[in-house]
Design an enzyme around this catalytic site. Structure first.
Site, short mmCIF file in Angstrom:
data_model
loop_
_atom_site.label_atom_id
_atom_site.label_comp_id
_atom_site.label_asym_id
_atom_site.label_seq_id
_atom_site.Cartn_x
_atom_site.Cartn_y
_atom_site.Cartn_z
N LEU A 258 0.83 -1.21 0.00
CA LEU A 258 0.00 0.00 0.00
C LEU A 258 0.86 1.25 0.00
O LEU A 258 1.99 1.24 0.48
CB LEU A 258 -0.91 0.00 1.25
CG LEU A 258 -1.88 -1.18 1.34
CD1 LEU A 258 -2.43 -1.30 2.75
CD2 LEU A 258 -3.01 -1.00 0.35
N LYS B 178 5.92 -3.08 12.35
CA LYS B 178 5.11 -2.68 13.51
C LYS B 178 3.70 -3.28 13.38
O LYS B 178 3.10 -3.69 14.38
CB LYS B 178 5.05 -1.15 13.64
CG LYS B 178 6.37 -0.54 14.09
CD LYS B 178 6.25 0.96 14.28
CE LYS B 178 7.51 1.55 14.89
NZ LYS B 178 8.67 1.52 13.98
N ILE C 145 -2.97 24.49 22.26
CA ILE C 145 -1.67 24.16 22.87
C ILE C 145 -0.88 23.29 21.90
O ILE C 145 -1.28 22.18 21.56
CB ILE C 145 -1.84 23.44 24.23
CG1 ILE C 145 -2.51 24.36 25.25
CG2 ILE C 145 -0.48 22.95 24.76
CD1 ILE C 145 -2.66 23.79 26.64
N ASP D 109 -16.11 23.00 9.40
CA ASP D 109 -15.26 23.85 8.58
C ASP D 109 -16.11 24.48 7.47
O ASP D 109 -16.53 23.79 6.55
CB ASP D 109 -14.19 22.94 7.95
CG ASP D 109 -12.92 23.69 7.62
OD1 ASP D 109 -12.88 24.89 7.87
OD2 ASP D 109 -11.99 23.06 7.08
#
Length: 337
Positions: free
Chosen positions: A64, A74, A108, A194
């Site tokens: 992919l 992983k 933040i 949005d």
């Protein structure tokens, strides 16, 4: 992690894999400040979440786009053990956990989170006691932390859209309003709302006119009067960032809302851009360059033989962009690359 909810499997058979990749992505961005690795993990997570079948192993994943040897390994580890040692180690470190938590507060970023951590602030409770260290945006992010974390179901955005369009039409019938992002791509839920706005009297030629200043201001004031907008984070001539809430509906959370004002002649390039997905936009821009055009959120321009952008093409709808680039038109729900 490792346990999959039934709903995850129905919506995204690789949800748990996407989740661990996004955790790694956020760690790279927030703690290591490594945007390159952040983007790599994020791209892999997006690729997996767009599949309709469960990935069986790393080898299959390798085929992919955006999944290389390391990420494939992983995936194998996660599929065979239900966890990832690297993430377990990251999450054992108290400061990593604190930084990841603090950056979940709207406003933040990684640098601010580190500064707060150095001041001994490790939890939301600590943060509530030290609001003097926060700017206006961050205080709103803290105030609505739980609400902003919740995904917004499609039907709720539909209600917001109806309320908003009804209110704006009262203000002026010529306004054009489009809710972009994952909502426009047909997703069942979104992170925020949005909105893109334009008006025929505002074009790129009148960029600095007084008209622009009042167009967005009038809309925001109108939505505040209707109690749809509850808080303002920031407010410029072409962009509003704030908080919205369905009026007379206390059971509904407060949501993040952005409204952008785009010039009428640049509107459909903006709609294309803010609809996404990011990966789809990248592929459109790359295709444009192959066809000797340059495409961004403002315009589509043919490149001169010297390679500089020429005059902007006239774009009256998204289909125009695809047609000029000799591409079959893709409806928004097919842009979830």
């Amino acid at each position: 992690m490792g346990k999959r909810k039934a709903s995850d499997i129905a919506g995204n058979p690789n949800q748990d894999l996407s989740d661990f990749l996004m955790e790694l992505a956020n760690y790279e961005r927030n703690v290591n400040k490594n945007i390159y690795k952040y983007n790599a993990y994020r791209k892999a997570a997006e690729t997996l979440s767009s599949l309709s079948e469960r990935i069986k192993n790393g080898q299959e994943a390798r085929k992919l786009p955006g999944i290389g040897e390391k990420i494939a390994k992983k995936i194998d580890e996660f599929l065979s053990t239900g966890k990832l040692q690297k993430l377990e180690d990251i999450n054992k470190d108290e400061s990593n956990v604190a930084i990841n938590l603090l950056t979940r507060v709207s406003g933040i970023g990684p640098a601010k989170a580190k500064e707060l951590l150095d001041a001994g602030i490790k939890s939301l409770n600590d943060l509530k006691k030290h609001q003097d260290k926060l700017n206006h945006h961050q205080k709103i992010g803290l105030k609505y932390f739980e609400d902003f974390e919740k995904k917004i179901p499609r039907e709720e955005i539909e209600q917001v859209e109806k309320n908003m369009k009804d209110a704006i039409t009262e203000l002026g019938s010529q306004y054009i309003v489009t809710i972009c992002g994952s909502y426009r791509r047909g997703k069942e839920e979104s992170g925020d709302i949005d909105v893109l706005l334009t008006h025929p009297t505002y074009t790129s030629k009148e960029k600095e006119s007084k008209k622009k200043i009042s167009l967005l201001k009038d809309v925001v004031e109108c939505l505040e009067k209707k109690k749809l907008i509850t808080d303002t984070i920031s407010f410029g001539p072409t962009k509003f960032m704030g908080v919205c809430h369905l009026p007379n509906n206390d059971s509904k959370p407060y949501r993040r809302l952005d409204i952008r004002l785009a010039p009428y002649d640049q509107y459909y390039c903006a709609v294309l851009y803010f609809t996404g997905s990011d990966l789809f936009n990248k592929s459109m821009r790359a295709h444009a360059l192959e066809k000797k055009y340059t495409l961004n959120e403002y315009s589509l321009k043919r490149l001169t033989p010297e390679g500089t952008p020429g005059k902007a093409e006239t774009i009256t709808c998204e289909e125009d962009i695809f047609r000029i680039l000799e591409l079959p038109y893709k409806v928004p729900k097919d842009r979830n690359l």
